[in-house]
Write an enzyme that holds these catalytic residues in place. Sequence first.
Site, PDB file in Angstrom:
ATOM      1  N   GLY A 124       8.437  -0.802   0.427  1.00 30.31           N
ATOM      2  CA  GLY A 124       9.388  -0.079  -0.314  1.00 30.31           C
ATOM      3  C   GLY A 124      10.632  -0.707  -0.472  1.00 30.31           C
ATOM      4  CG  ASP A 141       4.489  -5.580  -3.091  1.00 31.91           C
ATOM      5  OD1 ASP A 141       3.210  -6.075  -2.877  1.00 31.91           O
ATOM      6  OD2 ASP A 141       5.676  -5.988  -2.546  1.00 31.91           O
ATOM      7  CG  ASP A 153      10.479  -8.031  -6.915  1.00 27.46           C
ATOM      8  OD1 ASP A 153      11.572  -7.657  -7.153  1.00 27.46           O
ATOM      9  OD2 ASP A 153       9.590  -7.032  -6.337  1.00 27.46           O
TER      10      ASP A 153
HETATM   11  P1  AMP Z   1       8.114  -8.917  -1.639  1.00 24.25           P
HETATM   12  O1  AMP Z   1       8.650  -8.233  -3.027  1.00 24.25           O
HETATM   13  O2  AMP Z   1       6.552  -8.949  -1.623  1.00 24.25           O
HETATM   14  O3  AMP Z   1       8.908 -10.062  -1.130  1.00 24.25           O
HETATM   15  O4  AMP Z   1       8.161  -7.870  -0.338  1.00 24.25           O
HETATM   16  C1  AMP Z   1       9.210  -7.235  -0.280  1.00 24.25           C
HETATM   17  C2  AMP Z   1       9.312  -6.169   0.867  1.00 24.25           C
HETATM   18  O5  AMP Z   1      10.186  -6.699   1.711  1.00 24.25           O
HETATM   19  C3  AMP Z   1      10.012  -5.127   0.406  1.00 24.25           C
HETATM   20  O6  AMP Z   1       9.338  -3.998   1.198  1.00 24.25           O
HETATM   21  C4  AMP Z   1      11.343  -5.513   0.554  1.00 24.25           C
HETATM   22  O7  AMP Z   1      12.194  -4.294   0.653  1.00 24.25           O
HETATM   23  C5  AMP Z   1      11.327  -5.942   1.843  1.00 24.25           C
HETATM   24  N1  AMP Z   1      12.464  -6.877   2.200  1.00 24.25           N
HETATM   25  C6  AMP Z   1      12.673  -8.162   1.626  1.00 24.25           C
HETATM   26  N2  AMP Z   1      13.837  -8.705   1.946  1.00 24.25           N
HETATM   27  C7  AMP Z   1      14.584  -7.699   2.702  1.00 24.25           C
HETATM   28  C8  AMP Z   1      15.771  -7.681   3.248  1.00 24.25           C
HETATM   29  N3  AMP Z   1      16.584  -8.681   3.425  1.00 24.25           N
HETATM   30  N4  AMP Z   1      15.876  -6.664   4.287  1.00 24.25           N
HETATM   31  C9  AMP Z   1      15.055  -5.655   4.371  1.00 24.25           C
HETATM   32  N5  AMP Z   1      14.045  -5.637   3.739  1.00 24.25           N
HETATM   33  C10 AMP Z   1      13.584  -6.594   2.933  1.00 24.25           C
HETATM   34 MG    MG Z   2       9.028  -7.221  -4.277  1.00 20.07          MG
END
Ligand code: AMP
Ligand code: MG
Length: 500
Positions: A99, A264, A274
């Site tokens: 999320g 995702d 992303d």
């Molecule tokens: P991805 O987009 O595959 O890198 O995965 C992202 C996931 O990691 C999502 O659930 C993001 O909200 C969470 N996420 C990435 N960086 C952070 C951060 N600095 N603090 C909290 N959650 C994070």
């Molecule tokens: Mg992502």
Amino acid sequence: MDDQVLSQTYAAALPELSIPWQADAPPRPELLWLNEELAGELGLDPEQLRTPDGIALLTGQVDEQGCPRPSLAHAPEHPFTTAQVYAGHQFGNPNPQLGDGRAVLLGDLRGPAGSRHDLHLKGAGATPFARAGDGKAPLGPMLREAVVGESLHALGVPTTRALAVLGTGEQIAPRQGVTPEPGAILVRAAASHLRVGTFEYAAWHLGTEVLERLVEYAIERHHPAARAAANPSLSLLEAVVQEQATLLAQWMLVGFVHGVMNTDNMTISGEGIDYGPCAFLDRHRHGAVFSSIDRGGRYAYGNQPGIALWNLSRFAETLVRLIDEDPDVAVEQATAVLERFEPTYLDAYARGMAAKLGIPTADGGGRLDAVRSMGAEVLALLEEQQVDHTGFFRALSDGDPSALFADPTPFRAWHERLLELRGAGPAADEARAGMMRANPVHIPRNVHLDAALRAAHLGDLDPVLTLLDAVREPFERRAEHAHLEGPGDGGEDFLTFCGT
Ligand code: AMP
Ligand code: MG
């Protein structure tokens, strides 16, 4: 802002898939870069976005109605902004709960052209969906996403884009052992933030009724033609397969490596999203991997179309029960739609390759097969002789690229056949001239982007602004940007570490 009213159409239609959430108020927000062109497209006034009200909006400081709230006296009891929940397959493994861990959806607005856009803040503080991290974002990765998005957009590739990058006035350490970086917020505009992972979350955790509503929302927002179809879910799948196949063809043609094609990180709108450990190819390599976390090379350059189809198959699985009550029938129908990915991809790729090679395709059919094999042959030559992807195609547009080859003999033989295939006459002349609009001079080269981000880290934004200026007019060769054209030194071993 202005007449523009923020809505929360997603939260209203699908309250199960997000929670009201307030972004942290940054201690000392500073607007570092504003995308004035995009502001205009969204119907926002750039001048107003620079005022305290504008900064409040861009940092998610809005009241319960979504209006800017520059005074930080107290947070709203019922936040207007939301954090979206989704699931996903990460490197092939299902993750039931992901999320917006560090992002909020500011809302959506209808631009002057009539279409809705989400405004989303990344680096807005930890939400209940945060994984490990603190919810903050370092400046480098936020600027990187802005530059990559602008570059892809200028190259004609569907993408989410940065509306603004703001400094927060905080210092944050993204990983242990890394020097702290200035904190930042990326304000992102997207056709929507519906991801394959959103459908996975609904299919895995929520009932059919919610899934139906999600399909309806996606159709309404992105593929309204599917509304009247005999089988709207199947028709939605078909539209997404089509959009993703053409998106992937475009990535492959410009030599773009997304780096983290988890489900995702794949949209239903067909926009790329992303951009973390992503990069453009320097020398052409089918197996190029730039992400430090992609140890197995799952998301290597040459694997991307296959991965997109894999992700779309996960999307199709979420729709099975809506496509037909008989699962066998549903799977058969979904499979038939998924099978159209490959021909759609190959057709889009061949047309794009024809434009890059200056081959007219008005007579279609047979010639596209020839284009495809000419393209494959020359890419194999580039790989063999370690030639730069972007540099080669531009040099071919400009005239004679044989100097780029250590042994130009095989290239020359190939070029003879290219001239034959191109033929002569007005259509050939037009295709030849069109190469200048198909083969960029400027992409955000790894070495230059990295150097620009390091300068930004130290407080000097000029190199990033210069790079942005170059990649936003990618087909123009300008003397002041000559130093940004080539791959520079050391580009080949480039690895990126940023999260997405
Ligand atoms: P991805 O987009 O595959 O890198 O995965 C992202 C996931 O990691 C999502 O659930 C993001 O909200 C969470 N996420 C990435 N960086 C952070 C951060 N600095 N603090 C909290 N959650 C994070
Ligand atoms: Mg992502």
